[in-house]
Design a protein around this motif. Structure first.
Motif, PDB file in Angstrom:
ATOM      1  N   GLU A 100     100.125  87.147  64.766  1.00 53.09           N
ATOM      2  CA  GLU A 100      99.820  85.844  65.352  1.00 53.09           C
ATOM      3  C   GLU A 100     100.276  85.770  66.805  1.00 53.09           C
ATOM      4  O   GLU A 100      99.618  85.127  67.640  1.00 53.09           O
ATOM      5  CB  GLU A 100     100.455  84.739  64.499  1.00 53.09           C
ATOM      6  N   LYS A 101     101.382  86.434  67.133  1.00 51.03           N
ATOM      7  CA  LYS A 101     101.811  86.507  68.537  1.00 51.03           C
ATOM      8  C   LYS A 101     100.745  87.161  69.409  1.00 51.03           C
ATOM      9  O   LYS A 101     100.606  86.856  70.587  1.00 51.03           O
ATOM     10  CB  LYS A 101     103.089  87.338  68.661  1.00 51.03           C
ATOM     11  N   ARG A 102     100.004  88.088  68.813  1.00 48.46           N
ATOM     12  CA  ARG A 102      98.992  88.839  69.556  1.00 48.46           C
ATOM     13  C   ARG A 102      97.650  88.117  69.596  1.00 48.46           C
ATOM     14  O   ARG A 102      96.645  88.675  70.023  1.00 48.46           O
ATOM     15  CB  ARG A 102      98.842  90.239  68.961  1.00 48.46           C
ATOM     16  N   GLY A 103      97.636  86.873  69.112  1.00 49.44           N
ATOM     17  CA  GLY A 103      96.441  86.045  69.242  1.00 49.44           C
ATOM     18  C   GLY A 103      95.489  86.084  68.069  1.00 49.44           C
ATOM     19  O   GLY A 103      94.400  85.495  68.128  1.00 49.44           O
ATOM     20  N   ILE A 104      95.857  86.766  66.985  1.00 51.26           N
ATOM     21  CA  ILE A 104      95.009  86.809  65.803  1.00 51.26           C
ATOM     22  C   ILE A 104      95.296  85.571  64.945  1.00 51.26           C
ATOM     23  O   ILE A 104      96.453  85.276  64.639  1.00 51.26           O
ATOM     24  CB  ILE A 104      95.266  88.092  64.991  1.00 51.26           C
ATOM     25  N   THR A 105      94.255  84.842  64.584  1.00 53.86           N
ATOM     26  CA  THR A 105      94.406  83.668  63.726  1.00 53.86           C
ATOM     27  C   THR A 105      94.385  84.110  62.271  1.00 53.86           C
ATOM     28  O   THR A 105      93.472  84.835  61.849  1.00 53.86           O
ATOM     29  CB  THR A 105      93.267  82.667  63.971  1.00 53.86           C
ATOM     30  N   ILE A 106      95.378  83.693  61.500  1.00 50.15           N
ATOM     31  CA  ILE A 106      95.454  84.053  60.087  1.00 50.15           C
ATOM     32  C   ILE A 106      95.453  82.776  59.252  1.00 50.15           C
ATOM     33  O   ILE A 106      96.329  81.928  59.397  1.00 50.15           O
ATOM     34  CB  ILE A 106      96.707  84.890  59.784  1.00 50.15           C
ATOM     35  N   ILE A 107      94.444  82.641  58.400  1.00 48.52           N
ATOM     36  CA  ILE A 107      94.306  81.475  57.532  1.00 48.52           C
ATOM     37  C   ILE A 107      94.489  81.953  56.098  1.00 48.52           C
ATOM     38  O   ILE A 107      93.708  82.770  55.597  1.00 48.52           O
ATOM     39  CB  ILE A 107      92.926  80.819  57.692  1.00 48.52           C
ATOM     40  N   THR A 108      95.520  81.454  55.423  1.00 54.50           N
ATOM     41  CA  THR A 108      95.781  81.878  54.042  1.00 54.50           C
ATOM     42  C   THR A 108      95.515  80.742  53.056  1.00 54.50           C
ATOM     43  O   THR A 108      95.325  79.591  53.448  1.00 54.50           O
ATOM     44  CB  THR A 108      97.233  82.369  53.897  1.00 54.50           C
ATOM     45  N   GLY A 109      95.489  81.091  51.772  1.00 58.07           N
ATOM     46  CA  GLY A 109      95.199  80.110  50.736  1.00 58.07           C
ATOM     47  C   GLY A 109      93.779  79.602  50.799  1.00 58.07           C
ATOM     48  O   GLY A 109      93.496  78.455  50.449  1.00 58.07           O
ATOM     49  N   CYS A 110      92.863  80.482  51.232  1.00 60.97           N
ATOM     50  CA  CYS A 110      91.504  80.041  51.516  1.00 60.97           C
ATOM     51  C   CYS A 110      90.532  81.199  51.328  1.00 60.97           C
ATOM     52  O   CYS A 110      90.921  82.361  51.458  1.00 60.97           O
ATOM     53  CB  CYS A 110      91.464  79.552  52.965  1.00 60.97           C
ATOM     54  N   THR A 111      89.281  80.908  51.041  1.00 59.55           N
ATOM     55  CA  THR A 111      88.253  81.946  50.952  1.00 59.55           C
ATOM     56  C   THR A 111      86.985  81.494  51.674  1.00 59.55           C
ATOM     57  O   THR A 111      86.776  80.302  51.897  1.00 59.55           O
ATOM     58  CB  THR A 111      87.886  82.263  49.491  1.00 59.55           C
ATOM     59  N   VAL A 112      86.153  82.460  52.007  1.00 56.48           N
ATOM     60  CA  VAL A 112      84.831  82.167  52.565  1.00 56.48           C
ATOM     61  C   VAL A 112      83.900  81.885  51.396  1.00 56.48           C
ATOM     62  O   VAL A 112      83.751  82.708  50.493  1.00 56.48           O
ATOM     63  CB  VAL A 112      84.296  83.353  53.398  1.00 56.48           C
ATOM     64  N   THR A 113      83.287  80.718  51.397  1.00 55.33           N
ATOM     65  CA  THR A 113      82.422  80.319  50.277  1.00 55.33           C
ATOM     66  C   THR A 113      80.934  80.406  50.609  1.00 55.33           C
ATOM     67  O   THR A 113      80.096  80.406  49.713  1.00 55.33           O
ATOM     68  CB  THR A 113      82.736  78.879  49.846  1.00 55.33           C
ATOM     69  N   LYS A 114      80.619  80.487  51.904  1.00 56.61           N
ATOM     70  CA  LYS A 114      79.215  80.534  52.311  1.00 56.61           C
ATOM     71  C   LYS A 114      79.137  81.030  53.747  1.00 56.61           C
ATOM     72  O   LYS A 114      80.011  80.733  54.564  1.00 56.61           O
ATOM     73  CB  LYS A 114      78.602  79.128  52.202  1.00 56.61           C
ATOM     74  N   VAL A 115      78.083  81.794  54.047  1.00 50.18           N
ATOM     75  CA  VAL A 115      77.862  82.273  55.412  1.00 50.18           C
ATOM     76  C   VAL A 115      76.448  81.908  55.834  1.00 50.18           C
ATOM     77  O   VAL A 115      75.471  82.312  55.191  1.00 50.18           O
ATOM     78  CB  VAL A 115      78.063  83.802  55.523  1.00 50.18           C
ATOM     79  N   ASP A 116      76.346  81.135  56.902  1.00 53.13           N
ATOM     80  CA  ASP A 116      75.040  80.763  57.460  1.00 53.13           C
ATOM     81  C   ASP A 116      74.752  81.601  58.697  1.00 53.13           C
ATOM     82  O   ASP A 116      75.668  81.925  59.474  1.00 53.13           O
ATOM     83  CB  ASP A 116      75.018  79.289  57.861  1.00 53.13           C
ATOM     84  N   LYS A 117      73.495  81.941  58.905  1.00 53.18           N
ATOM     85  CA  LYS A 117      73.083  82.695  60.090  1.00 53.18           C
ATOM     86  C   LYS A 117      72.228  81.814  60.975  1.00 53.18           C
ATOM     87  O   LYS A 117      71.301  81.145  60.497  1.00 53.18           O
ATOM     88  CB  LYS A 117      72.288  83.943  59.674  1.00 53.18           C
ATOM     89  N   HIS A 118      72.549  81.789  62.263  1.00 48.06           N
ATOM     90  CA  HIS A 118      71.781  81.016  63.244  1.00 48.06           C
ATOM     91  C   HIS A 118      71.445  81.958  64.399  1.00 48.06           C
ATOM     92  O   HIS A 118      72.250  82.151  65.309  1.00 48.06           O
ATOM     93  CB  HIS A 118      72.581  79.831  63.788  1.00 48.06           C
ATOM     94  N   GLY A 119      70.265  82.565  64.347  1.00 45.85           N
ATOM     95  CA  GLY A 119      69.935  83.548  65.373  1.00 45.85           C
ATOM     96  C   GLY A 119      70.858  84.742  65.252  1.00 45.85           C
ATOM     97  O   GLY A 119      70.871  85.437  64.236  1.00 45.85           O
TER      98      GLY A 119
END
Length: 461
Positions: free
Chosen positions: A221-240
């Protein structure tokens, strides 16, 4: 006339299968190796080796930044993703050629086709030809697992595709919290991408020591990477050319690429295992084997990731070698799967061997912890906000070192050496009696004298 066409038929030309084939051929066995893709398997073609090359390259920008503190003035620099990928491909092609040459030099033969079991001694090739073998070794490895088929899963890439992207994504979402997810998070961030890691658990690196998990997350996180825990990706939309990842918590993230690294599954499908009497382990989905890597069919063995035991390349190689020694060298060898060192080439790097603090406390009544958390000497001049973690887990009664955990530069290199001592059941007194090598980060391992924690489990009444 020989009862079988060959003595050994190996299905899979990865590290484990190749080692087994070469050693068996060295004992005089007639060996054939079938590989339907490229010789070298996951590790060489789309795993450890290209990953490490990408990791090395991703460190360069940080090294340039750190150089200012040491008096270097470096002008504008540029990075070209296409050049990186092309040069990586050249090295992988060289290694593939070396694997092929080494197998053929051993006297084994390679057939570039798919192989399927027709019965316990018969293999049908993709060409339609059949081959009979006295022994069969299955070493087909594993593949990325995308998990549940969420809407938009077709837009998601795995680590396989990440090695061949046409351009560096400006923004990428990576789902997963293990080796592969964190390694690629560091890779893409190092080359300049905006990286978000999404993980279902409460913290990354499940199964690792808790102090390691906390330390790595804080450093990332110090190096600028965002870490989100306790969560999942439920859907992925594509726009172009863009994507929107919808999270279980209700939020969403825009990116140029979405990658899942949520585990791997053994390649057991469509191999004809049932017809040959080879059972699947219901606990892990891999081929079920005993301590000798023998399956439920007496003449068929399986090694490496397809067994889903310890999915590490050196383990597959050791299992392949042990199989050949046992069956063809008449030198029975069982692989010890305890105390295996491992590394995560995240940024910062992790090296670990032996028990975590949590595992030790569950098994031993007295556990002493020695821990050092310090700023490395390089950071005192570069000004970078980073810290190193060194941790020893010790049996408080026998003084034996049960585990060693390191986070920081060269953690993997240090751990490989320490693993010898841990495997030999060295004591903390042995570490203390070793003269420090100064100035190094690893000298902390032999200079920590006072426990930072001492855990005594009370006997049940």
């Amino acid at each position: 006339m020989a009862e079988y066409d060959v003595d050994l038929f190996v299905i899979g030309g990865g590290s484990g299968g190749v080692r087994a084939a070469r050693i068996a051929a060295g004992y005089g066995a007639r060996v054939v190796v079938a590989e339907e893709y490229r010789m070298g398997g996951t590790c060489v073609i789309r795993g450890c080796v290209p990953k490490k090359l990408f990791v090395i390259g991703s460190h360069v920008h940080q090294e340039i930044e750190d150089a200012a503190g040491f008096g270097w003035s470096i002008g504008d620099v540029s990075f070209d993703w296409a050049t990186l990928v092309a040069n990586k491909d050249k090295e992988i092609a060289r290694l593939e050629g070396a694997y092929t040459t080494n197998v053929e030099k051993s006297g084994a033969r390679i057939v570039k086709t798919r192989a399927v079991l027709e019965d316990a001694h018969t293999i049908r090739l993709g060409t339609g030809e059949t081959v009979t073998a006295k022994y069969i070794l299955i070493a087909t490895g594993g593949a990325p697992n995308h998990g549940p088929a969420i809407p938009g899963i077709e837009h998601v890439i795995s680590s396989n595709e990440a090695f061949h992207l046409k351009e560096l994504p400006k923004r990428i979402v990576i789902q997963g919290g293990g080796y592969i997810a964190l390694e690629f998070a560091g890779i893409f961030a190092g080359y300049g991408s905006d990286v978000t890691v999404v993980y279902r658990g409460e913290n990354i690196l499940r199964g690792f020591d808790e102090d390691v998990r906390k330390h790595v997350r804080a450093e990332m996180e110090k190096r600028g990477i965002t870490i989100i825990t306790g969560c999942t990706v439920t859907k992925v939309d594509k726009h172009g050319r863009d994507f929107t990842s919808h999270l279980s918590g209700g939020s969403s993230i825009a990116s140029d690429q979405v990658m899942f690294a949520i585990g791997r599954h053994p390649n057991v499908a469509n191999l004809g295992l049932e017809t040959a009497g080879v059972a699947i382990n219901p606990a892990n989905g891999g081929i079920q084997v005993d301590g000798w890597s023998k399956t439920s069919a007496d003449n068929i063995y399986a090694i490496g990731d397809v067994t889903h035991r310890t999915n590490l390349t050196p383990v597959a190689i050791r299992e392949g070698h042990a199989f050949a020694d046992t069956v063809f060298g008449k030198r029975p060898v069982q692989v010890d799967h305890a105390t295996i060192p491992t590394a995560v080439f995240s940024q910062p790097e992790v090296g670990t061997v032996g028990m975590t603090e949590q595992e030790a406390r569950a098994q031993f009544s007295h556990v002493d912890i020695y821990k050092a958390d310090f700023r490395p000497i390089k950071a005192t001049m570069s000004g970078r906000d980073t810290r190193v973690l060194m941790k020893l887990v010790v049996d408080g009664l026998s003084d034996r070192v049960l585990g060693c955990h390191i986070v920081g530069d060269c953690a993997a290199e240090i751990t490989q050496a320490v693993a010898i001592a841990v495997k030999m059941k060295a004591t903390k007194a042995d570490f203390d009696a070793t003269v420090a090598l100064h100035p190094t980060a690893s000298e902390e391992l032999v200079t920590m004298r006072t426990p930072t924690a001492r855990h005594v489990r009370q006997a049940a009444e």
